[in-house]
Design a protein around this motif. Structure first.
Motif, short mmCIF file in Angstrom:
data_model
loop_
_atom_site.label_atom_id
_atom_site.label_comp_id
_atom_site.label_asym_id
_atom_site.label_seq_id
_atom_site.Cartn_x
_atom_site.Cartn_y
_atom_site.Cartn_z
N VAL A 39 0.88 -1.17 0.00
CA VAL A 39 0.00 0.00 0.00
C VAL A 39 0.92 1.21 0.00
O VAL A 39 1.46 1.58 1.04
N GLY A 40 1.13 1.80 -1.17
CA GLY A 40 2.11 2.87 -1.27
C GLY A 40 3.47 2.34 -0.86
O GLY A 40 4.00 1.40 -1.45
N GLU A 41 4.05 2.93 0.19
CA GLU A 41 5.35 2.51 0.70
C GLU A 41 5.23 1.55 1.89
O GLU A 41 6.24 1.20 2.50
N ILE A 42 4.02 1.12 2.21
CA ILE A 42 3.79 0.24 3.35
C ILE A 42 3.72 -1.21 2.87
O ILE A 42 2.91 -1.54 2.00
N ASP A 43 4.56 -2.06 3.43
CA ASP A 43 4.51 -3.49 3.13
C ASP A 43 3.47 -4.16 4.01
O ASP A 43 3.40 -3.92 5.22
N VAL A 44 2.68 -5.04 3.40
CA VAL A 44 1.60 -5.72 4.10
C VAL A 44 1.66 -7.21 3.79
O VAL A 44 1.94 -7.60 2.65
N LEU A 45 1.44 -8.02 4.79
CA LEU A 45 1.39 -9.47 4.62
C LEU A 45 0.12 -9.97 5.30
O LEU A 45 -0.04 -9.82 6.51
N VAL A 46 -0.79 -10.55 4.52
CA VAL A 46 -1.98 -11.20 5.07
C VAL A 46 -1.61 -12.65 5.37
O VAL A 46 -1.10 -13.36 4.49
N ILE A 47 -1.83 -13.08 6.60
CA ILE A 47 -1.47 -14.44 7.01
C ILE A 47 -2.72 -15.16 7.50
O ILE A 47 -3.48 -14.63 8.31
N SER A 48 -2.91 -16.38 7.02
CA SER A 48 -4.04 -17.20 7.46
C SER A 48 -3.68 -17.93 8.74
O SER A 48 -2.68 -18.65 8.81
N ASP A 49 -4.51 -17.76 9.76
CA ASP A 49 -4.37 -18.54 10.99
C ASP A 49 -5.07 -19.88 10.86
O ASP A 49 -4.97 -20.72 11.74
N GLY A 50 -5.82 -20.06 9.76
CA GLY A 50 -6.54 -21.31 9.55
C GLY A 50 -8.03 -21.08 9.41
O GLY A 50 -8.48 -20.00 9.00
N ILE A 51 -8.79 -22.08 9.76
CA ILE A 51 -10.25 -22.09 9.57
C ILE A 51 -10.92 -22.54 10.87
O ILE A 51 -10.50 -23.51 11.49
N VAL A 52 -11.98 -21.82 11.27
CA VAL A 52 -12.85 -22.29 12.34
C VAL A 52 -14.20 -22.64 11.74
O VAL A 52 -14.55 -22.19 10.64
N THR A 53 -14.98 -23.42 12.46
CA THR A 53 -16.27 -23.90 11.93
C THR A 53 -17.39 -23.66 12.93
O THR A 53 -17.86 -24.58 13.60
N PRO A 54 -17.87 -22.41 13.05
CA PRO A 54 -18.97 -22.12 13.97
C PRO A 54 -20.29 -22.63 13.40
O PRO A 54 -20.40 -22.93 12.20
N PRO A 55 -21.32 -22.72 14.25
CA PRO A 55 -22.64 -23.12 13.74
C PRO A 55 -23.13 -22.13 12.70
O PRO A 55 -22.94 -20.92 12.82
N ALA A 56 -23.77 -22.64 11.66
CA ALA A 56 -24.21 -21.78 10.56
C ALA A 56 -25.20 -20.72 11.02
O ALA A 56 -25.22 -19.60 10.50
N GLU A 57 -26.04 -21.05 12.00
CA GLU A 57 -27.03 -20.06 12.44
C GLU A 57 -26.38 -18.85 13.09
O GLU A 57 -27.00 -17.78 13.16
N SER A 58 -25.11 -18.98 13.57
CA SER A 58 -24.45 -17.84 14.19
C SER A 58 -24.13 -16.75 13.18
O SER A 58 -23.85 -15.61 13.54
N MET A 59 -24.21 -17.08 11.89
CA MET A 59 -23.95 -16.11 10.84
C MET A 59 -25.05 -15.08 10.74
O MET A 59 -24.83 -13.94 10.30
N ALA A 60 -26.27 -15.43 11.16
CA ALA A 60 -27.42 -14.54 10.95
C ALA A 60 -28.49 -14.89 11.98
O ALA A 60 -29.47 -15.57 11.66
N THR A 61 -28.32 -14.42 13.20
CA THR A 61 -29.21 -14.84 14.27
C THR A 61 -30.60 -14.22 14.16
O THR A 61 -31.54 -14.76 14.74
N ASN A 62 -30.73 -13.10 13.46
CA ASN A 62 -32.04 -12.46 13.32
C ASN A 62 -32.70 -12.74 11.98
O ASN A 62 -33.74 -12.16 11.65
N ALA A 63 -32.10 -13.62 11.18
CA ALA A 63 -32.64 -13.91 9.85
C ALA A 63 -33.74 -14.96 9.92
O ALA A 63 -33.73 -15.84 10.79
N ASP A 64 -34.68 -14.87 9.00
CA ASP A 64 -35.65 -15.94 8.83
C ASP A 64 -34.89 -17.21 8.45
O ASP A 64 -34.04 -17.18 7.54
N PRO A 65 -35.13 -18.33 9.14
CA PRO A 65 -34.36 -19.55 8.85
C PRO A 65 -34.40 -19.96 7.39
O PRO A 65 -33.38 -20.44 6.85
N ALA A 66 -35.53 -19.75 6.74
CA ALA A 66 -35.62 -20.12 5.33
C ALA A 66 -34.74 -19.22 4.47
O ALA A 66 -34.09 -19.69 3.52
N ALA A 67 -34.69 -17.94 4.81
CA ALA A 67 -33.84 -17.01 4.05
C ALA A 67 -32.37 -17.33 4.27
O ALA A 67 -31.56 -17.30 3.33
#
Length: 317
Positions: A39-67
């Motif tokens: 980024v311009g003169e700034i060096d950046v490194l994105v590093i993956s710490d890996g993958i976690v697997t939370p319950p899918a419903e935690s993605m959208a707790t106020n959503a209609d389940p069908a949606a």
């Protein structure tokens, strides 16, 4: 949601071969776990710490389940649990090496595919003793856990500065989980991790109220919402910009910014913050990296009517 990425010809993302300080792959590494950019003169490194697997419903707790189910189907994702990336960032600017967040560490043994940050830093040629500053977007266990791994503190420099909003420190003295959708066992992990972190690192904290510049062109600003002291980091150099949004923006946020994430302590405020940041990104054209966007989590945000569109960068390899 994996993206193949091409050479962009843009100053902000350059070939790893053009970045001398870090980011070079070893011949025996089979899993892509870091991505170098500038980024311009700034060096950046994105590093993956890996993958976690939370319950899918935690993605959208106020959503209609069908949606919610329909969105998961559209994205070819499971209705039970989904892969959630954990991305951290290393920034080099003005002679400083800044680590933004530290990943899961060993805080949740059931998440066996995460907690890799420390050895991936080493694989990238980054010695822990070279880190001058740490920025924590907030104190959830998947952001402070890497600093709690046995033996890590002893390898960090004694004058390490850890930047964290004062509101976050205050909140975790007596955290309230009443408005989250966090499973009780993970709430307990979060309490324990925050207590351990404060016990180990309190003397090295450098707290701020609203924002602070931690290195040339590297500014951390409190947003609140996800947690009361949640913060984002903005990089700016030579007309180029990048935002590390922490846990303010998720993969589903572009289609449904109004959906509440189960780990948000103030869901309505988190939604307001999310919309504000998405509008900013769409207006400025800044690069976006976020903790839980699919690795390497580099892209831009475009307006799409009242919603938004994620435009991933083409991978320069």
């Amino acid at each position: 949601m994996n993206q193949m990425i091409r050479n962009t010809r843009q100053k902000t993302i350059e070939s790893q071969d053009d970045i001398p300080h870090h980011g070079r792959a070893r011949a025996d590494e089979l899993v892509p776990s870091r991505y170098a950019l500038r980024v311009g003169e700034i060096d950046v490194l994105v590093i993956s710490d890996g993958i976690v697997t939370p319950p899918a419903e935690s993605m959208a707790t106020n959503a209609d389940p069908a949606a919610r189910a329909a969105w998961l189907d559209d994205m070819f994702l499971s209705h039970d649990a989904f892969d959630w990336a954990l991305n951290e960032v290393v920034v080099r600017s003005g002679g400083q090496t800044v680590l933004i967040d530290s990943g899961l560490g060993a805080e949740v043994p059931d998440f066996k595919r995460a907690g890799h940050l420390i050895h991936r830093l080493e694989a990238a040629g980054i010695d822990l003793s070279s880190v001058t500053d740490v920025v924590l977007t907030h104190m959830h266990f998947d952001h402070v856990g890497g600093l709690l791994v046995d033996g890590v503190k002893e390898r960090l420099r004694p004058d390490l500065r850890i930047h964290l909003s004062a509101a976050e420190v205050k909140f975790w003295a007596s955290p309230d989980f009443s408005r989250t959708g966090m499973p009780p066992e993970l709430a307990d992990v979060a309490r324990r991790a925050s207590l351990r972190f404060m016990k180990e690192y309190r003397s090295q904290l450098r707290t701020f109220e609203e924002d602070t510049e931690v290195a040339p062109g590297v500014v951390v600003s409190r947003t609140g919402g996800h947690t009361p002291g949640h913060s984002v980091v903005r990089l700016a150099s030579g007309g180029d910009r990048l935002m590390f949004a922490g846990d303010a923006i998720f993969p589903v946020s572009f289609d449904h910014p109004e959906w509440h994430n189960g780990f948000e302590h103030d869901p309505e405020e988190a939604t307001r913050v999310r919309l504000q940041l998405l509008r900013e990104l769409a207006t400025t054209g800044s690069w976006l990296v976020a903790t839980h966007m699919p690795f390497p989590s580099i892209g831009r945000v475009a307006a799409a009517g009242d919603l938004f569109r994620w435009v991933p960068a083409w991978w320069d390899y």
